[in-house]
Motif scaffolding. Structure first.
Motif, PDB file in Angstrom:
ATOM      1  N   TYR A 135       0.863  -1.263   0.012  1.00 55.21           N
ATOM      2  CA  TYR A 135       0.110  -0.082   0.031  1.00 55.21           C
ATOM      3  C   TYR A 135       1.023   1.215  -0.064  1.00 55.21           C
ATOM      4  O   TYR A 135       2.186   0.941   0.407  1.00 55.21           O
ATOM      5  CB  TYR A 135      -1.182   0.074   1.258  1.00 55.21           C
ATOM      6  CG  TYR A 135      -0.279   0.160   2.623  1.00 55.21           C
ATOM      7  CD1 TYR A 135      -0.233   1.397   3.396  1.00 55.21           C
ATOM      8  CD2 TYR A 135       0.247  -1.041   3.252  1.00 55.21           C
ATOM      9  CE1 TYR A 135       0.268   1.188   4.403  1.00 55.21           C
ATOM     10  CE2 TYR A 135       0.939  -1.090   4.441  1.00 55.21           C
ATOM     11  CZ  TYR A 135       0.686   0.094   5.126  1.00 55.21           C
ATOM     12  OH  TYR A 135       1.239   0.082   6.531  1.00 55.21           O
ATOM     13  N   TRP A 136       0.197   2.327  -0.221  1.00 58.75           N
ATOM     14  CA  TRP A 136       1.170   3.683  -0.660  1.00 58.75           C
ATOM     15  C   TRP A 136       0.519   4.707   0.270  1.00 58.75           C
ATOM     16  O   TRP A 136      -0.727   4.918   0.506  1.00 58.75           O
ATOM     17  CB  TRP A 136       0.929   3.983  -1.956  1.00 58.75           C
ATOM     18  CG  TRP A 136       1.985   3.387  -3.007  1.00 58.75           C
ATOM     19  CD1 TRP A 136       3.209   3.654  -3.270  1.00 58.75           C
ATOM     20  CD2 TRP A 136       1.355   2.060  -3.526  1.00 58.75           C
ATOM     21  NE1 TRP A 136       3.450   2.703  -4.475  1.00 58.75           N
ATOM     22  CE2 TRP A 136       2.694   1.759  -4.559  1.00 58.75           C
ATOM     23  CE3 TRP A 136       0.344   1.291  -3.676  1.00 58.75           C
ATOM     24  CZ2 TRP A 136       2.768   0.368  -5.116  1.00 58.75           C
ATOM     25  CZ3 TRP A 136       0.463  -0.004  -4.326  1.00 58.75           C
ATOM     26  CH2 TRP A 136       1.627  -0.098  -5.084  1.00 58.75           C
ATOM     27  N   SER A 153       1.153   4.267  -9.779  1.00 51.66           N
ATOM     28  CA  SER A 153       2.034   3.454  -8.810  1.00 51.66           C
ATOM     29  C   SER A 153       1.900   2.132  -8.912  1.00 51.66           C
ATOM     30  O   SER A 153       2.769   1.258  -9.151  1.00 51.66           O
ATOM     31  CB  SER A 153       2.025   3.947  -7.276  1.00 51.66           C
ATOM     32  OG  SER A 153       2.467   5.316  -7.238  1.00 51.66           O
ATOM     33  N   MET A 154       0.538   1.640  -8.914  1.00 50.28           N
ATOM     34  CA  MET A 154       0.089   0.208  -9.033  1.00 50.28           C
ATOM     35  C   MET A 154       0.552  -0.239 -10.565  1.00 50.28           C
ATOM     36  O   MET A 154       1.027  -1.453 -10.477  1.00 50.28           O
ATOM     37  CB  MET A 154      -1.339   0.070  -8.803  1.00 50.28           C
ATOM     38  CG  MET A 154      -1.629   0.216  -7.226  1.00 50.28           C
ATOM     39  SD  MET A 154      -3.441  -0.482  -6.925  1.00 50.28           S
ATOM     40  CE  MET A 154      -3.606   0.134  -5.232  1.00 50.28           C
ATOM     41  N   TRP A 171      -1.403 -10.519  -9.663  1.00 50.39           N
ATOM     42  CA  TRP A 171      -1.699  -9.239  -8.454  1.00 50.39           C
ATOM     43  C   TRP A 171      -3.427  -9.148  -8.652  1.00 50.39           C
ATOM     44  O   TRP A 171      -4.113  -9.301  -9.471  1.00 50.39           O
ATOM     45  CB  TRP A 171      -1.272  -7.900  -9.303  1.00 50.39           C
ATOM     46  CG  TRP A 171       0.114  -7.945  -9.283  1.00 50.39           C
ATOM     47  CD1 TRP A 171       1.142  -7.891 -10.463  1.00 50.39           C
ATOM     48  CD2 TRP A 171       1.049  -7.706  -8.238  1.00 50.39           C
ATOM     49  NE1 TRP A 171       2.466  -7.911 -10.036  1.00 50.39           N
ATOM     50  CE2 TRP A 171       2.290  -7.708  -8.631  1.00 50.39           C
ATOM     51  CE3 TRP A 171       1.082  -7.462  -6.743  1.00 50.39           C
ATOM     52  CZ2 TRP A 171       3.534  -7.516  -7.813  1.00 50.39           C
ATOM     53  CZ3 TRP A 171       2.093  -7.188  -5.762  1.00 50.39           C
ATOM     54  CH2 TRP A 171       3.258  -7.221  -6.540  1.00 50.39           C
ATOM     55  N   ALA A 173      -5.710  -6.048  -7.354  1.00 53.31           N
ATOM     56  CA  ALA A 173      -6.035  -4.591  -6.938  1.00 53.31           C
ATOM     57  C   ALA A 173      -7.012  -4.254  -6.348  1.00 53.31           C
ATOM     58  O   ALA A 173      -8.024  -4.419  -6.741  1.00 53.31           O
ATOM     59  CB  ALA A 173      -5.298  -3.632  -8.082  1.00 53.31           C
ATOM     60  N   LEU A 190      -3.785  -3.518 -15.089  1.00 55.81           N
ATOM     61  CA  LEU A 190      -3.788  -3.966 -13.675  1.00 55.81           C
ATOM     62  C   LEU A 190      -4.276  -5.607 -13.743  1.00 55.81           C
ATOM     63  O   LEU A 190      -4.036  -6.343 -12.797  1.00 55.81           O
ATOM     64  CB  LEU A 190      -4.358  -3.442 -12.764  1.00 55.81           C
ATOM     65  CG  LEU A 190      -3.911  -1.716 -12.541  1.00 55.81           C
ATOM     66  CD1 LEU A 190      -4.598  -1.213 -11.567  1.00 55.81           C
ATOM     67  CD2 LEU A 190      -2.406  -2.122 -11.987  1.00 55.81           C
ATOM     68  N   ASP A 201      -6.464   1.221  -0.453  1.00 58.02           N
ATOM     69  CA  ASP A 201      -5.943   1.160  -1.470  1.00 58.02           C
ATOM     70  C   ASP A 201      -4.786   0.043  -1.449  1.00 58.02           C
ATOM     71  O   ASP A 201      -3.626   0.517  -0.716  1.00 58.02           O
ATOM     72  CB  ASP A 201      -5.364   2.358  -2.085  1.00 58.02           C
ATOM     73  CG  ASP A 201      -6.681   3.247  -2.270  1.00 58.02           C
ATOM     74  OD1 ASP A 201      -7.468   3.113  -3.275  1.00 58.02           O
ATOM     75  OD2 ASP A 201      -6.735   4.188  -1.503  1.00 58.02           O
ATOM     76  N   LEU A 203      -2.263  -3.305  -3.260  1.00 53.39           N
ATOM     77  CA  LEU A 203      -1.799  -4.318  -4.363  1.00 53.39           C
ATOM     78  C   LEU A 203      -1.484  -5.761  -3.503  1.00 53.39           C
ATOM     79  O   LEU A 203      -0.626  -5.327  -2.758  1.00 53.39           O
ATOM     80  CB  LEU A 203      -0.973  -3.519  -5.287  1.00 53.39           C
ATOM     81  CG  LEU A 203      -0.590  -4.348  -6.635  1.00 53.39           C
ATOM     82  CD1 LEU A 203      -1.886  -4.228  -7.528  1.00 53.39           C
ATOM     83  CD2 LEU A 203       0.360  -3.716  -7.452  1.00 53.39           C
TER      84      LEU A 203
END
Length: 346
Positions: A135-136, A153-154, A171, A173, A190, A201, A203
């Motif tokens: 996560y960001w 970013s993802m 992945w 998302a 994605l 949020d 991944l």
């Protein structure tokens, strides 16, 4: 104990203009957008970027992103930007990423070198028994540019891992916003395993993919590149943003009574100074504390399997009603609804 001021802020000018900002400029210029319009309000000219000497603050970079979004006015802009971001051409840090032996090493490098590789959003890795989750965190007050940056970013991580692994990785998302009208862009960039209106949020990928060897990696070149990138960071004087450092401090002390005054003292500044700095980042202390509590609550539910009562107690809520109300404000879900969602995810 006073913490060192080893962080950058919204107005710190350290991002080389010919790194990530140039990626976005090139994308916009390739679509016929005038460079003067792209850089309007940033205090920069195209010639500054071409000189290789320009250093942007996060605030200037966010201005460039805002201009690009409006001028491009295209659903795929963030995804195409993300495709070009990693490993990138950002000196030794990019070389280290390109020589990563596996996904785990790539994520470690991305985390350690985040000031160089991802200055506006700070990536974090969380492991549970079966999955790795990335996560960001908003590093500098992204505001309206947050979704653009998350999409980019993802996409950057998915695209880089596919290239270096030599295969498409499974992945999943999850985004906290509602499904947008351009959902097909998410599927294209994605994969089709995308969820919206999620609590956070993130991944995610099965853990067994973390240590699968990536072909083409050079252990010696990678080690030297990592050493050189550490020198890059040492020259900068910081690894993370103020908001990133604050988040880490709040998480580490989440079971203690946390007030603005005590946290400001830990950071070696007055409460009014910390308050002013947070305002500069379009945030405030309660918002940052709520973010740390939200992430800790999700961790305790997902990874530790805590009950509602145990999570509330861990976070120092002595009233179950207040905890349920706060949790719904943080995530949009009641604790019971979150449990049902987690059970569905497996």
């Amino acid at each position: 104990m006073t913490l060192k001021t080893d962080w950058y802020e919204r107005d710190s000018r350290f991002i080389p203009g010919h790194w990530q900002p140039a990626v976005l400029l090139d994308l916009a210029l390739s679509r016929g957008i005038d460079s003067h319009r792209l850089l309007r309000g940033s205090g920069l000219f195209h010639e500054d970027i071409l000189s290789g000497q320009a250093r942007l603050s996060p605030q200037q970079f966010l201005c460039l992103i805002d201009n690009s979004r409006r001028l491009l006015d295209a659903d795929d802009s963030s995804f195409l930007f993300g495709q070009r971001l990693l490993p990138g051409h950002y000196g030794a840090a990019s070389h280290a990423l390109q020589q990563a032996a596996n996904l785990q090493q790539a994520l470690d490098i991305l985390g350690r070198q985040r000031a160089l590789l991802s200055p506006l959003l700070s990536p974090r890795l969380l492991l549970d028994e079966r999955h790795a989750h990335i996560y960001w965190l908003d590093s500098c007050g992204a505001g309206a540019q947050q979704r653009f940056l998350l999409e980019a970013s993802m996409t950057a991580l998915v695209g880089m891992s596919r290239w270096l692994a030599g295969e498409r990785l499974p992945w999943r998302a999850s985004f906290s916003h509602a499904q947008p009208r351009y959902v097909e862009q998410y599927w294209v960039h994605l994969g089709e395993n995308v969820q919206f209106a999620a609590p956070v949020d993130v991944l995610s990928i099965p853990r067994e993919y973390l240590h699968r060897p990536w072909p083409g990696a050079s252990a010696i070149a990678g080690q030297v590149a990592q050493q050189d990138s550490e020198c890059q960071l040492a020259a900068l004087g910081f690894r993370a943003s103020l908001l990133d450092r604050l988040y880490g401090h709040l998480l580490a002390h989440i079971r203690e009574p946390l007030q603005l005054e005590g946290v400001a003292q830990a950071f070696g500044m007055s409460p009014s100074t910390l308050k002013r700095k947070l305002q500069k980042h379009d945030s405030h202390f309660q918002e940052q504390l709520d973010l740390a509590r939200k992430h800790m609550a999700l961790y305790l539910y997902r990874v530790k399997g805590y009950s509602n009562e145990e999570v509330a107690s861990y976070l120092q809520f002595h009233d179950a009603t207040n905890f349920r109300r706060s949790f719904k404000r943080w995530t949009g879900l009641a604790p019971s609804a979150l449990r049902q969602l987690l059970e569905g995810l497996g």
